[in-house]
Design a protein around this motif. Structure first.
Motif, PDB file in Angstrom:
ATOM      1  N   LYS A   8     -10.417   1.512   6.142  1.00 25.83           N
ATOM      2  CA  LYS A   8     -11.225   0.840   5.131  1.00 25.83           C
ATOM      3  C   LYS A   8     -11.115   1.532   3.775  1.00 25.83           C
ATOM      4  O   LYS A   8     -12.074   1.556   2.992  1.00 25.83           O
ATOM      5  N   LEU A   9      -9.948   2.113   3.509  1.00 21.93           N
ATOM      6  CA  LEU A   9      -9.734   2.750   2.206  1.00 21.93           C
ATOM      7  C   LEU A   9      -9.906   1.706   1.108  1.00 21.93           C
ATOM      8  O   LEU A   9      -9.248   0.679   1.093  1.00 21.93           O
ATOM      9  N   ARG A  10     -10.810   1.994   0.187  1.00 20.32           N
ATOM     10  CA  ARG A  10     -11.081   1.050  -0.888  1.00 20.32           C
ATOM     11  C   ARG A  10     -11.060   1.805  -2.203  1.00 20.32           C
ATOM     12  O   ARG A  10     -11.541   2.933  -2.307  1.00 20.32           O
ATOM     13  N   ALA A  11     -10.537   1.145  -3.208  1.00 24.04           N
ATOM     14  CA  ALA A  11     -10.494   1.750  -4.538  1.00 24.04           C
ATOM     15  C   ALA A  11     -11.841   1.584  -5.223  1.00 24.04           C
ATOM     16  O   ALA A  11     -12.494   0.541  -5.106  1.00 24.04           O
ATOM     17  N   VAL A  21      -7.181   7.965 -18.591  1.00 24.72           N
ATOM     18  CA  VAL A  21      -6.693   8.624 -17.385  1.00 24.72           C
ATOM     19  C   VAL A  21      -5.221   8.952 -17.600  1.00 24.72           C
ATOM     20  O   VAL A  21      -4.481   8.172 -18.218  1.00 24.72           O
ATOM     21  N   SER A  22      -4.802  10.092 -17.102  1.00 24.86           N
ATOM     22  CA  SER A  22      -3.404  10.478 -17.266  1.00 24.86           C
ATOM     23  C   SER A  22      -2.751  10.751 -15.927  1.00 24.86           C
ATOM     24  O   SER A  22      -3.415  11.101 -14.945  1.00 24.86           O
ATOM     25  N   GLY A  23      -1.439  10.595 -15.906  1.00 26.41           N
ATOM     26  CA  GLY A  23      -0.613  11.017 -14.784  1.00 26.41           C
ATOM     27  C   GLY A  23       0.528  11.848 -15.333  1.00 26.41           C
ATOM     28  O   GLY A  23       1.118  11.495 -16.362  1.00 26.41           O
ATOM     29  N   GLY A 136      -5.402   7.874 -10.187  1.00 24.49           N
ATOM     30  CA  GLY A 136      -6.575   8.407 -10.867  1.00 24.49           C
ATOM     31  C   GLY A 136      -7.474   7.327 -11.427  1.00 24.49           C
ATOM     32  O   GLY A 136      -8.705   7.426 -11.353  1.00 24.49           O
ATOM     33  N   LEU A 137      -6.877   6.280 -11.977  1.00 23.61           N
ATOM     34  CA  LEU A 137      -7.651   5.198 -12.574  1.00 23.61           C
ATOM     35  C   LEU A 137      -8.562   4.543 -11.548  1.00 23.61           C
ATOM     36  O   LEU A 137      -9.722   4.221 -11.842  1.00 23.61           O
ATOM     37  N   PHE A 138      -8.044   4.359 -10.322  1.00 23.61           N
ATOM     38  CA  PHE A 138      -8.819   3.683  -9.279  1.00 23.61           C
ATOM     39  C   PHE A 138      -9.456   4.662  -8.286  1.00 23.61           C
ATOM     40  O   PHE A 138      -9.943   4.238  -7.231  1.00 23.61           O
TER      41      PHE A 138
END
Length: 314
Positions: A8-11, A21-23, A136-138
């Motif tokens: 049930k992984l949910r963002a 947000v950065s990557g 990171g955003l989600f």
């Protein structure tokens, strides 16, 4: 192949408008090894990429209103090319499809200090930085399996999605062995002119690997022993052997001179971008100002500007 998220992984929804947000993803200075995984009639191309302390950055700034174009990769009022390159935009689309997400209103911006087309893994680093930004955003945990699945759909890739050395099958997108973070080098390197189309030379490389399979097998065994024992001198010698083997099939114009002057500068080894245009020296200890001046003059005499960077992790 991407598989649906398990359980049930949910963002979580993105944060308030205005949040950035950065990557970030490191690039490479070519490889410490590129060759067959093992001797045989049908070799796989295996690489041990050489991470460098230079990076690709991707940013997403959440806004209250949609500032994207209809393609979602261009700021509506900014002329010029879209902030995300084609491959990174494809990676973002595949990520959103995989998790069933919709990108909120906002804008992409990017920055990179990786040269394109020379062996610094700039394309893969851009993709990984984009995906890390989206994780990171989600508020999703970074998942290397998802990253590998997306990379497999886009391009042959280096192992920059890991923050450690790895023996990696670039075409199969499979990590054979993780090699840790104990090894590091100081480097002095140059970029020769021209680029190499990896896809165009694949058959040439595979034929070369078949002819010299046993030499490559010994080289890789030595390299892995160096990593296992944490001995950078052994790793540097194996990297030099791999570079010399590469010289027989995709030669660098400066290789003979660089190799001949290795002891003069006290370098522990030579490295190359096997299907790129980088070549340089490996040092276990940081070169002093006098050595750097000598290296710069030497490479200048060969017609190239020398650069210095930290490679690896130790």
């Amino acid at each position: 192949m991407l598989t649906p998220p398990a359980g049930k992984l949910r963002a979580a929804p993105p944060d308030r408008p205005g949040r950035t947000v950065s990557g970030v993803c490191h690039g490479t200075l070519g490889e410490l090894y590129q060759g067959p995984l093992r001797a045989g009639p049908a070799p796989d191309i295996a690489v041990v990429s050489f991470p460098v302390d230079r990076h690709s950055w991707v940013y997403f700034t959440h806004s209250a209103h949609d500032t994207r174009s209809t393609r979602g990769t261009r700021e509506s009022h900014a002329p010029g090319p879209p902030p995300l390159g084609e491959k990174s935009a494809t990676a973002a689309r595949l990520f959103l499809q995989h998790f069933g997400l919709t990108l909120p209103p906002g804008r992409w911006t990017t920055h990179s200090d990786l040269q394109v087309g020379v062996g610094m893994a700039s394309s893969t680093a851009d993709i990984v930085a984009t995906l890390r930004c989206l994780f990171g955003l989600f508020h999703l945990p970074y998942d290397t399996d998802v990253v590998l699945g997306i990379l497999a759909a886009i391009e042959r890739a280096d192992s920059v999605f890991l923050d450690e050395f790895a023996l990696h099958l670039s075409g199969r997108h499979r990590v054979v062995r993780r090699l840790g973070t104990d090894i590091g080098f100081h480097t002095a390197f140059v970029t020769e002119p021209g680029t190499v189309d990896t896809a165009a030379v694949t058959d040439l490389l595979l034929a070369h690997y078949r002819r010299h399979g046993e030499e490559y097998e010994r080289c890789l065994a030595d390299l892995l022993k160096g990593f296992a024992s944490g001995d950078p001198a052994v790793v540097a010698r194996a990297a030099t052997t791999s570079a010399a083997l590469s010289q027989r099939v995709l030669p660098k114009s400066t290789f003979d001179s660089v190799l001949a002057h290795r002891e003069r500068f006290g370098a522990d080894g030579v490295f190359v971008a096997h299907t790129g245009s980088l070549i340089g020296y490996l040092f276990r200890r940081r070169p002093g100002a006098g050595v750097k001046s000598g290296l710069s003059a030497f490479f200048h005499s060969l017609g190239h500007q020398c650069s210095f960077a930290q490679g690896g992790y130790g």
